[in-house]
Write an enzyme that holds these catalytic residues in place. Structure first.
Site, PDB file in Angstrom:
ATOM      1  N   SER A 129      80.582  24.048  67.753  1.00 56.09           N
ATOM      2  CA  SER A 129      79.502  24.006  68.753  1.00 56.09           C
ATOM      3  C   SER A 129      79.513  25.205  69.688  1.00 56.09           C
ATOM      4  O   SER A 129      80.569  25.728  70.058  1.00 56.09           O
ATOM      5  CB  SER A 129      79.693  22.730  69.579  1.00 56.09           C
ATOM      6  OG  SER A 129      78.932  22.779  70.750  1.00 56.09           O
ATOM      7  N   GLU A 131      79.080  24.989  72.643  1.00 54.32           N
ATOM      8  CA  GLU A 131      79.776  24.526  73.855  1.00 54.32           C
ATOM      9  C   GLU A 131      81.183  25.157  73.940  1.00 54.32           C
ATOM     10  O   GLU A 131      81.750  25.267  75.016  1.00 54.32           O
ATOM     11  CB  GLU A 131      79.848  22.999  73.814  1.00 54.32           C
ATOM     12  CG  GLU A 131      80.241  22.311  75.101  1.00 54.32           C
ATOM     13  CD  GLU A 131      79.243  22.449  76.249  1.00 54.32           C
ATOM     14  OE1 GLU A 131      78.066  22.801  76.010  1.00 54.32           O
ATOM     15  OE2 GLU A 131      79.659  22.231  77.395  1.00 54.32           O
ATOM     16  N   TYR A 152      84.781  17.887  75.751  1.00 53.65           N
ATOM     17  CA  TYR A 152      84.086  18.035  74.468  1.00 53.65           C
ATOM     18  C   TYR A 152      84.287  19.449  73.918  1.00 53.65           C
ATOM     19  O   TYR A 152      84.654  19.641  72.754  1.00 53.65           O
ATOM     20  CB  TYR A 152      82.580  17.742  74.643  1.00 53.65           C
ATOM     21  CG  TYR A 152      81.766  18.079  73.414  1.00 53.65           C
ATOM     22  CD1 TYR A 152      81.674  17.193  72.347  1.00 53.65           C
ATOM     23  CD2 TYR A 152      81.099  19.307  73.309  1.00 53.65           C
ATOM     24  CE1 TYR A 152      80.932  17.510  71.206  1.00 53.65           C
ATOM     25  CE2 TYR A 152      80.359  19.630  72.177  1.00 53.65           C
ATOM     26  CZ  TYR A 152      80.283  18.727  71.129  1.00 53.65           C
ATOM     27  OH  TYR A 152      79.556  19.059  70.004  1.00 53.65           O
TER      28      TYR A 152
HETATM   29  P1  NAP Z   1      74.913  12.432  67.224  1.00 55.93           P
HETATM   30  O1  NAP Z   1      73.461  12.164  66.980  1.00 55.93           O
HETATM   31  O2  NAP Z   1      75.517  12.009  68.511  1.00 55.93           O
HETATM   32  O3  NAP Z   1      75.707  11.772  66.013  1.00 55.93           O
HETATM   33  C1  NAP Z   1      77.105  11.691  66.050  1.00 55.93           C
HETATM   34  C2  NAP Z   1      77.600  10.881  64.866  1.00 55.93           C
HETATM   35  O4  NAP Z   1      79.029  10.721  65.015  1.00 55.93           O
HETATM   36  C3  NAP Z   1      77.021   9.466  64.785  1.00 55.93           C
HETATM   37  O5  NAP Z   1      76.919   9.101  63.428  1.00 55.93           O
HETATM   38  C4  NAP Z   1      78.081   8.625  65.461  1.00 55.93           C
HETATM   39  O6  NAP Z   1      78.122   7.279  65.030  1.00 55.93           O
HETATM   40  C5  NAP Z   1      79.349   9.321  65.023  1.00 55.93           C
HETATM   41  N1  NAP Z   1      80.428   9.067  66.002  1.00 55.93           N
HETATM   42  C6  NAP Z   1      80.423   9.307  67.330  1.00 55.93           C
HETATM   43  N2  NAP Z   1      81.566   8.932  67.911  1.00 55.93           N
HETATM   44  C7  NAP Z   1      82.301   8.434  66.937  1.00 55.93           C
HETATM   45  C8  NAP Z   1      83.585   7.855  66.895  1.00 55.93           C
HETATM   46  N3  NAP Z   1      84.383   7.767  67.972  1.00 55.93           N
HETATM   47  N4  NAP Z   1      83.998   7.392  65.711  1.00 55.93           N
HETATM   48  C9  NAP Z   1      83.234   7.506  64.590  1.00 55.93           C
HETATM   49  N5  NAP Z   1      82.018   8.058  64.568  1.00 55.93           N
HETATM   50  C10 NAP Z   1      81.565   8.501  65.724  1.00 55.93           C
HETATM   51  O7  NAP Z   1      75.230  13.987  67.060  1.00 55.93           O
HETATM   52  P2  NAP Z   1      74.416  15.107  66.275  1.00 55.93           P
HETATM   53  O8  NAP Z   1      73.504  15.770  67.231  1.00 55.93           O
HETATM   54  O9  NAP Z   1      73.906  14.573  65.004  1.00 55.93           O
HETATM   55  O10 NAP Z   1      75.575  16.163  65.989  1.00 55.93           O
HETATM   56  C11 NAP Z   1      76.330  16.132  64.775  1.00 55.93           C
HETATM   57  C12 NAP Z   1      77.609  16.911  64.960  1.00 55.93           C
HETATM   58  O11 NAP Z   1      77.291  18.255  65.325  1.00 55.93           O
HETATM   59  C13 NAP Z   1      78.533  16.390  66.058  1.00 55.93           C
HETATM   60  O12 NAP Z   1      79.855  16.624  65.643  1.00 55.93           O
HETATM   61  C14 NAP Z   1      78.215  17.271  67.240  1.00 55.93           C
HETATM   62  O13 NAP Z   1      79.311  17.330  68.111  1.00 55.93           O
HETATM   63  C15 NAP Z   1      77.927  18.586  66.552  1.00 55.93           C
HETATM   64  N6  NAP Z   1      77.002  19.493  67.228  1.00 55.93           N
HETATM   65  C16 NAP Z   1      75.783  19.067  67.606  1.00 55.93           C
HETATM   66  C17 NAP Z   1      74.909  19.959  68.199  1.00 55.93           C
HETATM   67  C18 NAP Z   1      73.528  19.532  68.609  1.00 55.93           C
HETATM   68  O14 NAP Z   1      72.893  20.257  69.388  1.00 55.93           O
HETATM   69  N7  NAP Z   1      73.002  18.441  68.098  1.00 55.93           N
HETATM   70  C19 NAP Z   1      75.277  21.305  68.376  1.00 55.93           C
HETATM   71  C20 NAP Z   1      76.530  21.715  67.937  1.00 55.93           C
HETATM   72  C21 NAP Z   1      77.387  20.799  67.342  1.00 55.93           C
HETATM   73  P3  NAP Z   1      77.325   6.120  65.793  1.00 55.93           P
HETATM   74  O15 NAP Z   1      75.918   6.179  65.288  1.00 55.93           O
HETATM   75  O16 NAP Z   1      78.068   4.926  65.368  1.00 55.93           O
HETATM   76  O17 NAP Z   1      77.430   6.406  67.257  1.00 55.93           O
HETATM   77  O1  F7E Z   2      72.521  18.941  78.244  1.00 59.24           O
HETATM   78  C1  F7E Z   2      71.669  19.626  81.750  1.00 59.24           C
HETATM   79  C2  F7E Z   2      73.122  19.404  81.386  1.00 59.24           C
HETATM   80  O2  F7E Z   2      73.258  16.798  77.239  1.00 59.24           O
HETATM   81  C3  F7E Z   2      71.936  20.217  78.302  1.00 59.24           C
HETATM   82  C4  F7E Z   2      75.243  18.381  72.422  1.00 59.24           C
HETATM   83  O3  F7E Z   2      74.481  18.231  71.260  1.00 59.24           O
HETATM   84  O4  F7E Z   2      74.567  20.669  72.686  1.00 59.24           O
HETATM   85  C5  F7E Z   2      74.584  19.402  73.316  1.00 59.24           C
HETATM   86  O5  F7E Z   2      75.297  19.463  74.540  1.00 59.24           O
HETATM   87  C6  F7E Z   2      71.990  20.732  79.730  1.00 59.24           C
HETATM   88  C7  F7E Z   2      73.349  20.538  80.398  1.00 59.24           C
HETATM   89  O6  F7E Z   2      73.270  18.946  75.855  1.00 59.24           O
HETATM   90  C8  F7E Z   2      70.289  16.396  82.624  1.00 59.24           C
HETATM   91  O7  F7E Z   2      73.937  19.438  82.539  1.00 59.24           O
HETATM   92  C9  F7E Z   2      70.258  18.400  83.451  1.00 59.24           C
HETATM   93  O8  F7E Z   2      73.692  21.689  81.073  1.00 59.24           O
HETATM   94  O9  F7E Z   2      71.145  17.902  76.388  1.00 59.24           O
HETATM   95  P1  F7E Z   2      72.509  18.049  76.922  1.00 59.24           P
HETATM   96  P2  F7E Z   2      74.602  19.834  75.930  1.00 59.24           P
HETATM   97  O10 F7E Z   2      75.502  19.415  77.010  1.00 59.24           O
HETATM   98  O11 F7E Z   2      74.177  21.262  75.922  1.00 59.24           O
HETATM   99  C10 F7E Z   2      75.866  21.187  72.326  1.00 59.24           C
HETATM  100  C11 F7E Z   2      75.656  22.509  71.619  1.00 59.24           C
HETATM  101  C12 F7E Z   2      76.682  20.229  71.569  1.00 59.24           C
HETATM  102  O12 F7E Z   2      77.492  20.605  70.740  1.00 59.24           O
HETATM  103  C13 F7E Z   2      76.660  18.808  72.037  1.00 59.24           C
HETATM  104  O13 F7E Z   2      77.124  17.927  71.004  1.00 59.24           O
HETATM  105  O14 F7E Z   2      71.061  19.966  80.505  1.00 59.24           O
HETATM  106  N1  F7E Z   2      70.993  18.439  82.308  1.00 59.24           N
HETATM  107  N2  F7E Z   2      69.829  17.156  83.667  1.00 59.24           N
HETATM  108  C14 F7E Z   2      71.023  17.226  81.771  1.00 59.24           C
HETATM  109  N3  F7E Z   2      71.604  16.767  80.634  1.00 59.24           N
HETATM  110  C15 F7E Z   2      71.450  15.445  80.337  1.00 59.24           C
HETATM  111  N4  F7E Z   2      72.004  14.968  79.196  1.00 59.24           N
HETATM  112  N5  F7E Z   2      70.739  14.595  81.168  1.00 59.24           N
HETATM  113  C16 F7E Z   2      70.147  15.027  82.323  1.00 59.24           C
HETATM  114  O15 F7E Z   2      69.513  14.263  83.054  1.00 59.24           O
END
Ligand code: NAP
Ligand code: F7E
Length: 338
Positions: A129, A131, A152
């Protein structure tokens, strides 16, 4: 040609659903590993069970339980494993720091160790990620410094290095996709983009008056999850296992996302958004992410199809439709709120 088999962890999540659709369209047999939950959580993949009866299924498993991983891999014999399962919410990781660190890092180790023992030919993808870059200044690329700002982010750095370690030490085909934020109508409701598009129809219908949020000056590089599934697949197909940044190369603030989405229905977000520092401000923040995806563009010929404005429109249109509204009807409701 032999049909390829892919095992996906995190199949019930946003990316799991898009990746499954992509692989099934390429004639793969797909098995998803999912955890047990007290209520059903397969809404993102329910359509696939029926449509791809013979090629799509799920199996209960737990990434902390090596024996369940071993048993699934030995029985299914995948060619490729996509490790998407993780506690993926950055804000929540501050509250569940230890379990996020343990789960997100050790789960990767558990799979790679099982691959090493059972079949070193299996190709592995780790969902790394942006992040991980934390406070490193943009544009962030493959060799930029990791300075994570959350449990994270730290957990994902651990998993990233675990993947590299198995690649270098044991010659596994283990890849890291360093994906920047990617969104869609299937995005979880507590991520910022979906929180906004999900709540706009509720504001229009008068069901909520104000929406509480955190820091709105933060900037993110937002792409479309469907496009990113394609990048994930390409990363795994490439002859050499490597690390890849996947991003659009453009970034916008949360305020700009609000401007665009509220603007699409003719509203000014400033009337409806309030800041709740106690609930939504994070102990430490990642202020500015913008990826440099030159490598994936050049070598894997990947590029994002959906840009910022289309993404906002796609997500809002879908949430309006779930409320029985289109943009014209939404604008009529909005005019009554002015
Ligand atoms: P998501 O919608 O939150 O899906 C996460 C998946 O992981 C779900 O199937 C969830 O199962 C499972 N999971 C969560 N906690 C778990 C636990 N403790 N044990 C077993 N399974 C668990 O995330 P996503 O957006 O599809 O992202 C997929 C992957 O890419 C993640 O690893 C995330 O960190 C990474 N990632 C995402 C982004 C992004 O912007 N979306 C960017 C960079 C990396 P449940 O349905 O049971 O909760
Ligand atoms: O927050 C700000 C918050 O929770 C984006 C995950 O998919 O991308 C995701 O992580 C920004 C942050 O995503 C609210 O503080 C303001 O700065 O949508 P987010 P994230 O933290 O960037 C990365 C690449 C991953 O890998 C992660 O799995 O928005 N923010 N106000 C807020 N965020 C949330 N959630 N809610 C608010 O009300």
């Amino acid at each position: 040609m032999k049909r390829k088999k892919a095992l996906i962890t995190g199949i019930t999540g946003q990316d799991g659903s898009y990746l499954s659709e992509l692989l099934l369209s390429k004639n793969y047999k797909v098995l998803g590993m999912m955890r047990r939950s007290s209520s059903f959580n397969t809404s993102r993949i329910d359509h696939l069970y029926k449509k791809f009866k013979n090629n799509f299924d799920t199996e209960y498993g737990d990434l902390m339980d090596d024996s369940s991983i071993h048993s699934i891999i030995s029985k299914f014999k995948p060619d490729e494993i996509y490790n998407l399962g993780a506690q993926s919410h950055v804000g929540i990781s501050f509250k569940t720091a230890k379990s996020t660190l343990t789960y997100n890092t050790l789960s990767t180790f558990n799979i790679l160790e099982t691959i090493r023992i059972t079949n070193k030919k299996i190709r592995f993808y780790q969902a790394s990620s942006s992040e991980m870059f934390g406070i490193t200044k943009p544009p962030q690329r493959e060799n930029s410094q990791f300075l994570p700002q959350s449990p994270y982010g730290i957990s994902k750095v651990g998993a990233y290095h675990t993947t590299r370690y198995f690649r270098n030490a044991y010659k596994l085909h283990a890849c890291n996709g360093i994906l920047f934020n990617h969104e869609s109508p299937r995005r979880g409701l507590n991520f910022v983009t979906r929180k906004i598009t999900f709540n706009i129809p509720l504001i229009l219908k008068g069901e909520i008056k104000k929406l509480k949020m955190g820091n709105l000056d933060i900037k993110r590089d937002w792409g479309f999850a469907g496009d990113y599934a394609d990048a994930i697949w390409k990363i795994v197909q490439y002859k050499k296992a490597d690390d890849w940044v996947v991003a659009t190369g453009e970034n916008y603030s949360i305020k700009e996302f609000l401007d665009e989405c509220f603007g699409l229905v003719g509203l000014n977000w400033k009337k409806f958004i309030i800041q709740d520092s106690k609930q939504y401000l994070r102990p430490s923040e990642v202020p500015n992410l913008k990826g440099d995806a030159s490598k994936v563009k050049k070598i894997l010929k990947w590029k994002p199809k959906v840009k910022f404005k289309s993404l906002c429109k796609m997500m809002l249109e879908s949430d309006l439709a779930s409320n029985g509204l289109d943009f014209n009807e939404a604008k009529k409701l909005a005019s009554k709120l002015k």
